[in-house]
Design a protein around this motif. Sequence first.
Motif, PDB file in Angstrom:
ATOM      1  N   GLN A 140       0.830  -1.205   0.000  1.00 52.51           N
ATOM      2  CA  GLN A 140       0.000   0.000   0.000  1.00 52.51           C
ATOM      3  C   GLN A 140       0.866   1.257   0.000  1.00 52.51           C
ATOM      4  OE1 GLN A 140      -3.299   0.113  -0.421  1.00 52.51           O
ATOM      5  NE2 GLN A 140      -3.067   2.356  -0.525  1.00 52.51           N
ATOM      6  N   ALA A 141       1.980   1.207   0.752  1.00 49.79           N
ATOM      7  CA  ALA A 141       2.886   2.351   0.773  1.00 49.79           C
ATOM      8  C   ALA A 141       3.490   2.582  -0.609  1.00 49.79           C
ATOM      9  CB  ALA A 141       3.993   2.115   1.790  1.00 49.79           C
ATOM     10  N   VAL A 142       3.871   1.511  -1.274  1.00 46.42           N
ATOM     11  CA  VAL A 142       4.423   1.621  -2.621  1.00 46.42           C
ATOM     12  C   VAL A 142       3.378   2.194  -3.575  1.00 46.42           C
ATOM     13  CG1 VAL A 142       5.280   0.306  -4.601  1.00 46.42           C
ATOM     14  CG2 VAL A 142       6.115  -0.207  -2.309  1.00 46.42           C
ATOM     15  N   ALA A 143       2.142   1.716  -3.444  1.00 44.79           N
ATOM     16  CA  ALA A 143       1.067   2.202  -4.319  1.00 44.79           C
ATOM     17  C   ALA A 143       0.853   3.697  -4.145  1.00 44.79           C
ATOM     18  CB  ALA A 143      -0.225   1.439  -4.023  1.00 44.79           C
ATOM     19  N   GLU A 144       0.850   4.169  -2.900  1.00 45.46           N
ATOM     20  CA  GLU A 144       0.634   5.583  -2.642  1.00 45.46           C
ATOM     21  C   GLU A 144       1.824   6.425  -3.100  1.00 45.46           C
ATOM     22  OE1 GLU A 144      -0.249   6.006   1.456  1.00 45.46           O
ATOM     23  OE2 GLU A 144      -2.081   4.792   1.373  1.00 45.46           O
TER      24      GLU A 144
ATOM     25  N   VAL B 141       0.942   3.424  -8.210  1.00 44.75           N
ATOM     26  CA  VAL B 141       0.621   2.158  -8.863  1.00 44.75           C
ATOM     27  C   VAL B 141      -0.622   1.559  -8.214  1.00 44.75           C
ATOM     28  CG1 VAL B 141       3.030   1.766  -9.471  1.00 44.75           C
ATOM     29  CG2 VAL B 141       2.136   0.826  -7.330  1.00 44.75           C
ATOM     30  N   VAL B 142      -1.072   0.433  -8.763  1.00 46.64           N
ATOM     31  CA  VAL B 142      -2.293  -0.225  -8.302  1.00 46.64           C
ATOM     32  C   VAL B 142      -1.926  -1.498  -7.549  1.00 46.64           C
ATOM     33  CG1 VAL B 142      -4.430  -1.354  -9.023  1.00 46.64           C
ATOM     34  CG2 VAL B 142      -3.639   0.709 -10.211  1.00 46.64           C
ATOM     35  N   THR B 143      -2.573  -1.720  -6.410  1.00 45.84           N
ATOM     36  CA  THR B 143      -2.358  -2.953  -5.654  1.00 45.84           C
ATOM     37  C   THR B 143      -3.686  -3.674  -5.463  1.00 45.84           C
ATOM     38  OG1 THR B 143      -1.513  -3.895  -3.579  1.00 45.84           O
ATOM     39  CG2 THR B 143      -2.573  -1.734  -3.445  1.00 45.84           C
ATOM     40  N   ARG B 144      -3.658  -5.000  -5.574  1.00 39.17           N
ATOM     41  CA  ARG B 144      -4.860  -5.802  -5.347  1.00 39.17           C
ATOM     42  C   ARG B 144      -4.445  -7.171  -4.814  1.00 39.17           C
ATOM     43  NH1 ARG B 144      -5.592  -9.308  -9.847  1.00 39.17           N
ATOM     44  NH2 ARG B 144      -4.185  -8.815 -11.585  1.00 39.17           N
ATOM     45  N   ILE B 145      -5.382  -7.843  -4.157  1.00 40.61           N
ATOM     46  CA  ILE B 145      -5.154  -9.172  -3.605  1.00 40.61           C
ATOM     47  C   ILE B 145      -5.837 -10.192  -4.509  1.00 40.61           C
ATOM     48  CG2 ILE B 145      -5.350 -10.644  -1.581  1.00 40.61           C
ATOM     49  CD1 ILE B 145      -3.695  -8.089  -1.159  1.00 40.61           C
ATOM     50  N   ASP B 146      -5.080 -11.209  -4.904  1.00 38.27           N
ATOM     51  CA  ASP B 146      -5.626 -12.224  -5.801  1.00 38.27           C
ATOM     52  C   ASP B 146      -5.032 -13.582  -5.441  1.00 38.27           C
ATOM     53  OD1 ASP B 146      -6.890 -13.524  -7.934  1.00 38.27           O
ATOM     54  OD2 ASP B 146      -5.223 -13.127  -9.290  1.00 38.27           O
ATOM     55  N   ALA B 147      -5.898 -14.496  -4.981  1.00 40.43           N
ATOM     56  CA  ALA B 147      -5.489 -15.876  -4.668  1.00 40.43           C
ATOM     57  C   ALA B 147      -4.286 -15.921  -3.727  1.00 40.43           C
ATOM     58  CB  ALA B 147      -5.179 -16.632  -5.962  1.00 40.43           C
TER      59      ALA B 147
ATOM     60  N   ARG C 273      -2.066 -13.696  -3.222  1.00 39.47           N
ATOM     61  CA  ARG C 273      -0.922 -12.928  -3.696  1.00 39.47           C
ATOM     62  C   ARG C 273      -1.253 -11.441  -3.658  1.00 39.47           C
ATOM     63  NH1 ARG C 273       0.502 -14.732  -9.501  1.00 39.47           N
ATOM     64  NH2 ARG C 273      -1.734 -14.214  -9.722  1.00 39.47           N
ATOM     65  N   ILE C 274      -0.236 -10.616  -3.452  1.00 39.43           N
ATOM     66  CA  ILE C 274      -0.404  -9.172  -3.482  1.00 39.43           C
ATOM     67  C   ILE C 274       0.161  -8.693  -4.818  1.00 39.43           C
ATOM     68  CG2 ILE C 274       0.188  -7.008  -2.333  1.00 39.43           C
ATOM     69  CD1 ILE C 274       0.766  -8.742   0.194  1.00 39.43           C
ATOM     70  N   ILE C 275      -0.706  -8.212  -5.682  1.00 37.77           N
ATOM     71  CA  ILE C 275      -0.317  -7.838  -7.041  1.00 37.77           C
ATOM     72  C   ILE C 275      -0.065  -6.343  -7.118  1.00 37.77           C
ATOM     73  CG2 ILE C 275      -0.933  -7.992  -9.480  1.00 37.77           C
ATOM     74  CD1 ILE C 275      -0.845 -10.695  -8.093  1.00 37.77           C
ATOM     75  N   LEU C 276       1.114  -5.962  -7.634  1.00 36.79           N
ATOM     76  CA  LEU C 276       1.437  -4.571  -7.902  1.00 36.79           C
ATOM     77  C   LEU C 276       1.523  -4.377  -9.411  1.00 36.79           C
ATOM     78  CD1 LEU C 276       4.179  -3.721  -5.236  1.00 36.79           C
ATOM     79  CD2 LEU C 276       1.890  -2.745  -5.390  1.00 36.79           C
ATOM     80  N   SER C 277       0.753  -3.417  -9.930  1.00 40.95           N
ATOM     81  CA  SER C 277       0.710  -3.177 -11.369  1.00 40.95           C
ATOM     82  C   SER C 277       0.756  -1.683 -11.655  1.00 40.95           C
ATOM     83  CB  SER C 277      -0.583  -3.738 -11.973  1.00 40.95           C
ATOM     84  OG  SER C 277      -0.742  -5.105 -11.664  1.00 40.95           O
ATOM     85  N   PRO C 278       1.232  -1.285 -12.836  1.00 41.57           N
ATOM     86  CA  PRO C 278       1.212   0.140 -13.192  1.00 41.57           C
ATOM     87  C   PRO C 278      -0.234   0.625 -13.231  1.00 41.57           C
ATOM     88  CG  PRO C 278       2.635  -1.097 -14.681  1.00 41.57           C
ATOM     89  CD  PRO C 278       1.888  -2.113 -13.875  1.00 41.57           C
TER      90      PRO C 278
END
Length: 318
Positions: A296-300, A304-310, A312-317
């Motif tokens: 979340q700190a990186v996203a802010e 970038v966008v962060t989401r939780i999937d299966a 895993r914590i996904i970081l995407s542009p």
Amino acid sequence: MTARDSSAQIEQQAAIWAARLDARALTPAEQADLDAWLAGDSRRLGAWAMARAALARVELAQASGNTHAPARIPWLNRRFLLRGAGMALAASAVGAVALGLWSEGDHYATGKGEMLRIALSDGSIVNLNTASEMDVQFSDQQRRIVLRGGEALFAVAKDASRPFVVIAGDARVRAVGTAFTVRHEARRPVDVIVSEGVVEVSEPKAAPVRVSQGMRAMVDPRAATPIETAAIAPDTIEQELYWREGKIAFRDTTLASAAAQFARYNDEHIVITDPVLAQETITGLFIANDPRGFAQAVAESLGVVTRIDAGRIILSPS
């Protein structure tokens, strides 16, 4: 002017004193040193009381019938603090750890995300990091530790008649009285950092090398030079040792490398979908068992966008 100890340094020293007192009776000289230490800073008495309370919890667990396994206290108080803008990220927490007090000849292990502090019978203190294991093999001639995997910090009690030797793969680290860390992981060189005193590092194919305070040795039997040494700055040593407090420190570290560090402590992994984003750098201090807070700190900070999937914590542009 004498530098004032940080709170973390005071807490570490209080834990060492508490563990030594519980493991054996202090000598008159040691008791005098303890009294002088307590009187030297008003913060030390509170840290001493907390360390003794931690020992009492361990003893209570043992008295209840759990006499063979170390008591474990989870890291507490997850808090995240974002300071400033850009890459200036920081986090803080109170790290509570277990204090183990057992005799020599034992096997110790930590699971992922756990840390264990052990007071050995000779007065030495071992901090065992996440997913690590070691064997203690003491005799009248030698104090021998076999680090089977992971990472440990050794604060060695002086005993010239019984050298303190750590075996980690092909690496052999010999000390009399000093403080140093050894990191032993599969497919990586054994990493030795000396924060106090001098150690002797050896390997079957190379002559022994003396490594003094403020130096690092990398031991790799596959390399042309099996033992490589280099100076390491005091602030880098401090950064390397934040794991004792349940934290991870980064300085201009790529997100890919940071994600790999968090994977050492957590089953929930950080995945970076874009290779360019993976090479962005981060600086800051973070809670080792809070990968979501880091993401979340990186996203802010980077937008970038962060989401939780299966799991895993996904970081995407964005």
